[in-house]
Design a protein around this motif. Structure first.
Motif, PDB file in Angstrom:
ATOM      1  N   GLN A  16      13.676  53.817  56.745  1.00 28.30           N
ATOM      2  CA  GLN A  16      14.351  55.537  55.858  1.00 28.30           C
ATOM      3  C   GLN A  16      14.799  53.942  54.462  1.00 28.30           C
ATOM      4  N   ILE A  18      14.855  51.185  55.186  1.00 26.16           N
ATOM      5  CA  ILE A  18      13.778  49.746  54.503  1.00 26.16           C
ATOM      6  C   ILE A  18      12.784  50.242  53.031  1.00 26.16           C
ATOM      7  N   GLY A  19      12.520  51.259  53.223  1.00 22.24           N
ATOM      8  CA  GLY A  19      11.247  51.556  52.092  1.00 22.24           C
ATOM      9  C   GLY A  19      11.901  52.048  50.950  1.00 22.24           C
ATOM     10  N   LEU A  20      13.168  52.512  51.126  1.00 23.93           N
ATOM     11  CA  LEU A  20      14.275  52.954  49.555  1.00 23.93           C
ATOM     12  C   LEU A  20      14.148  51.247  49.046  1.00 23.93           C
ATOM     13  N   TYR A  22      12.801  48.618  49.362  1.00 26.88           N
ATOM     14  CA  TYR A  22      11.269  48.111  48.616  1.00 26.88           C
ATOM     15  C   TYR A  22      11.079  48.732  47.316  1.00 26.88           C
TER      16      TYR A  22
ATOM     17  N   LEU B  92       6.154  44.589  45.598  1.00 27.37           N
ATOM     18  CA  LEU B  92       7.048  45.201  46.885  1.00 27.37           C
ATOM     19  C   LEU B  92       7.066  46.869  47.172  1.00 27.37           C
ATOM     20  N   GLY B  96       6.758  50.157  50.107  1.00 28.03           N
ATOM     21  CA  GLY B  96       7.640  50.813  50.108  1.00 28.03           C
ATOM     22  C   GLY B  96       6.548  52.319  49.912  1.00 28.03           C
ATOM     23  N   PHE B 100       5.912  53.343  54.003  1.00 27.75           N
ATOM     24  CA  PHE B 100       7.655  53.941  54.778  1.00 27.75           C
ATOM     25  C   PHE B 100       7.436  55.331  54.098  1.00 27.75           C
ATOM     26  N   ARG B 101       8.797  55.344  55.180  1.00 29.49           N
ATOM     27  CA  ARG B 101       9.011  57.235  55.390  1.00 29.49           C
ATOM     28  C   ARG B 101      10.113  56.703  54.534  1.00 29.49           C
ATOM     29  N   PHE B 102      11.100  57.449  53.624  1.00 26.06           N
ATOM     30  CA  PHE B 102      12.651  57.771  53.254  1.00 26.06           C
ATOM     31  C   PHE B 102      12.310  59.640  52.562  1.00 26.06           C
ATOM     32  N   PRO B 103      14.048  59.515  52.297  1.00 33.19           N
ATOM     33  CA  PRO B 103      14.196  60.308  51.879  1.00 33.19           C
ATOM     34  C   PRO B 103      13.904  60.612  50.443  1.00 33.19           C
TER      35      PRO B 103
END
Lengths: 304, 279
Positions: A16, A18-20, A22, B92, B96, B100-103
């Protein structure tokens, strides 16, 4: 099974943030250099911002002024419309026709593709604008070759009736990237469609209108929107080749915004001008998208 | 059979004529750069009467103090870091978004795509004010910062498309081998993404090289002029323009993008065909 799931959800949770992290560069850039400027430019458009003192809120004055008391604005509006409505369809039609011709299996076709693409590489560079100016000067090459054909020369860039057309030609000349897109699209059309057409005894023209064009409509849509958004903002050609002249016949909107913002330093007014352009582009985009359900054929359309 | 030969021949003639029409202006420019000012408008032969580098020598002097060597160096200082920053930040960000999953990932991605269509004209004046307030006018920072902050969403989109095509199993096996996410990016995905990065680099380089508007508004001292501004000065010196000089220097400024195009054509066509582009 449950172990794997537990592992996965743990990974996800860690991901969660880490993705943010990047996407952080983009997120910061989006907020500070795209979203904020976008919003604040609307605020600017309601002020008399210039470079010398604090901006003052003046409501819709900028807009009222441009619509009622600025002949430049209407002239530029008219010229820009003509430019977009002439150059963009011409460019796309030309790109499509050339792509059709180039889609045949021919030896050395890559060489031609390169040649056709070359002018597009140089885009809106100053060098290309200078070249255009040189070609179309009274004593330039174009008139020289026309005189060969017995056609009298013309002061292409000095004649208010011709200057815009001359600049539009520069735009059309750079059809390369649209052509490459069409070529990629043509290769995707299933051969069975044409075979079926042939069995039914359809003429080539009929197949073009009933198979090729419908299959290419998603690409036509994409080209139309991207080229339109760019053409509405054209600057270098008007600035370098003609300086907006003669008699403001090439006073393209992008040039007007530059002039009000950076020559006259009326940043508030220029922001108002740019918001009008934004709204016009939005209207065009929405109309094209809305109408696309009637003419765009989606079957195996790509991401757009 | 006969009919087919005729058709093929017709096609060749047609595409050759059109090709000539496309390339002629550029050939004429190169040819004119070797001619004298008088010959440019009196003789329309592509082969100059004699090869004459005079216009290049006189043109290179530029504005006396500021030669084309300076303009070249400035352009490179402006463009090369920009391209590097653009690749770094876009890569980068693409990582992302694609891995990846993110809110709020979906709406953020949609916003990123939406900025593709945001007319640049609307944000020019605020950006100018921002950079002015930061004291960055007349430096190259207004060129670096937007690239470092991945505002060229086109490249993000392009790289996301590319990375979606790379199997996730690679990441997973690297993860099992103990790689952290950055090591996966650096050791596994970066080498695989080279073609896409290369094609992004070429496009960004050429766009930045040809850019005229941004240098025009941000750069004011002649010592920092890139080629685009130097060239326009040459055009601006009044009625008696030495066209031979202008032509020679136009050729010089066009050369790097054209050379890159020829050496990297494969990536070019791939870049356009897979994602669609302006031009």
């Amino acid at each position: 099974m449950s172990l794997a799931n537990a592992g996965k959800s743990k990974v996800k949770k860690a991901h969660q943030y880490i993705g943010l992290a990047y996407i952080a560069p983009w997120l910061i850039g989006f907020l500070t250099l795209q979203l904020y400027p976008f919003l604040i430019s609307f605020w600017y458009s309601l002020t008399d911002l210039n470079l010398f003192r604090e901006p003052r809120f003046i409501g819709l004055d900028n807009f009222i002024q441009m619509f009622t008391a600025n002949a430049d604005f209407w002239q530029s509006f008219r010229v820009t419309f003509i430019y977009v409505l002439a150059a963009v369809p011409a460019k796309i039609a030309f790109a499509l026709i050339v792509a059709m011709i180039m889609n045949q299996k021919l030896r050395g076709i890559n060489f031609f593709r390169t040649v056709y693409y070359l002018p597009s590489i140089l885009g809106g560079s100053v060098a290309l604008a200078i070249l255009w100016k040189l070609l179309f000067m009274s004593e330039g090459v174009v008139n020289h070759y026309l005189s060969f054909l017995g056609i009298p020369g013309h002061n292409w860039l000095g004649d208010p009736g011709m200057a815009l057309t001359t600049i539009s030609l520069l735009q059309v000349w750079q059809f390369g990237s649209s052509m490459v897109l069409f070529l990629a699209g043509l290769k995707q059309i299933p051969a069975e469609l044409y075979e079926a057409g042939r069995v039914d005894g359809a003429s080539r023209l009929r197949m073009f209108f009933h198979i090729t064009i419908p299959q290419l409509t998603p690409i036509i849509l994409f080209n139309l929107i991207m080229q339109m958004v760019n053409a509405f903002q054209e600057f270098t050609a008007a600035f370098v080749i003609t300086n907006g002249g003669p008699l403001k016949s090439t006073y393209l909107y992008g040039y007007m915004i530059y002039q009000y913002g950076f020559d006259y330093l009326k940043m508030g007014y220029a922001s108002a001008l740019s918001w009008v352009l934004f709204i016009v582009i939005m209207i065009f985009t929405v109309v094209i998208f809305k109408s696309s359900s009637m003419w765009v054929h989606y079957e195996d359309a790509g991401d757009f | 059979m006969q009919k087919k030969i005729v058709a093929t021949a017709t096609t060749y003639i047609l595409i050759s004529l059109l090709g000539l029409l496309m390339i002629y202006p550029l050939l004429w420019l190169v040819s004119g750069s070797f001619k004298s000012n008088a010959e440019i408008f009196n003789s329309f032969q592509l082969i100059p009467s004699r090869i004459n580098f005079d216009a290049y020598i006189r043109g290179w002097v530029g504005l006396g103090q500021q030669t084309y060597s300076n303009f070249f160096i400035n352009t490179i200082k402006m463009v090369v870091p920009s391209v590097f920053f653009c690749l770094l930040s876009s890569f980068l960000t693409a990582y992302g978004f694609s891995r990846f999953r993110f809110p709020f990932k979906k709406p953020l991605f949609a916003l990123m795509i939406a900025t593709l269509m945001l007319p640049k004209t609307v944000i020019i004046i605020p950006r100018y004010m921002i950079f002015k307030n930061l004291g960055w006018l007349d430096t190259f920072l207004p060129f670096y910062a937007p690239e470092l902050l991945a505002t060229q969403s086109f490249f993000i989109f392009m790289l996301v498309q590319f990375m979606r095509g790379l199997p996730r199993e690679l990441d997973e096996s690297a993860e099992i081998d103990g790689c952290n996410s950055f090591q996966i990016l650096y050791r596994i995905l970066l080498p695989l993404a080279k073609p896409a990065l290369f094609s992004a680099a070429i496009f960004d380089f050429i766009w930045a090289w040809n850019d005229f508007f941004n240098p025009l508004i941000y750069i004011s001292s002649v010592a920092k002029y890139p080629l685009a501004l130097g060239l326009r000065i040459d055009l601006d010196v009044g009625a008696a323009v030495s066209w031979d000089k202008v032509m020679a220097m136009s050729v010089v400024t066009m050369l790097p993008p054209i050379l890159i195009f020829f050496f990297a054509q494969k990536y070019f066509v791939e870049g356009i065909a897979t994602t669609g582009l302006k031009g």
